[in-house]
Design a protein around this motif. Structure first.
Motif, PDB file in Angstrom:
ATOM      1  N   THR A   1       0.839  -1.188   0.000  1.00 11.03           N
ATOM      2  CA  THR A   1       0.000   0.000   0.000  1.00 11.03           C
ATOM      3  C   THR A   1       0.875   1.239   0.000  1.00 11.03           C
ATOM      4  N   LYS A   2       0.458   2.237  -0.773  1.00  8.78           N
ATOM      5  CA  LYS A   2       1.192   3.496  -0.807  1.00  8.78           C
ATOM      6  C   LYS A   2       0.751   4.372   0.354  1.00  8.78           C
ATOM      7  N   GLY A   3       1.609   5.276   0.756  1.00  8.29           N
ATOM      8  CA  GLY A   3       1.264   6.239   1.794  1.00  8.29           C
ATOM      9  C   GLY A   3       0.285   7.278   1.258  1.00  8.29           C
ATOM     10  N   VAL A   4      -0.354   7.976   2.158  1.00  7.84           N
ATOM     11  CA  VAL A   4      -1.347   8.984   1.803  1.00  7.84           C
ATOM     12  C   VAL A   4      -1.051  10.256   2.592  1.00  7.84           C
TER      13      VAL A   4
END
Length: 132
Positions: A2-5
């Protein structure tokens, strides 16, 4: 993976909680987080109702002066002071100022955190505020 936000509270919708108080949900399951957090602004002279949660919570004072009522005891908190509250312990935050807002950052250890109001016994998922 998952990518950071990146979250910009000024651009996110606020949930009005009455008496001039508002909550801005931040991280939660909708972005892939395994916890909940957000910002609550408590109006001068106002308070959040006494409540409990089904999980532990941490609160950090971002701006203002607070009285943290935890299990019947009041504690004065100022900017950058933090609290840790175990599950099922009655607590609330009170704005100690009559002129300036109190801003807190809260984090719940579980994404399925609930809030039970002590006065009424009503229980709701905290995440309901994140869906608005």
């Amino acid at each position: 993976m998952t990518k950071g936000v990146i979250l910009h509270p000024n651009d996110l919708p606020a949930h009005k909680r009455g008496n001039g108080n508002k909550t801005i949900p931040l991280a939660g399951p909708r972005i892939g987080a395994g916890f909940l957090n957000g910002i609550t602004v408590i109006a001068p002279g106002s308070a959040i109702p006494l409540h409990t949660h089904n999980c532990e919570e941490s609160v950090v004072v971002l701006e203002g002066d607070a009285l943290a009522e935890i299990d019947g005891e009041q504690h004065k908190l100022v900017r950058h002071d933090a609290s840790w509250i175990p599950a099922d312990l009655p607590h609330r935050f009170i704005n100690a100022s009559q002129t300036e807002p109190l801003t807190i950052l809260w984090t719940y250890a579980r994404p399925d955190a609930t809030r039970t109001l002590v006065e009424t016994g009503e229980t709701r998922p905290v995440s309901a505020e994140h869906r608005r």
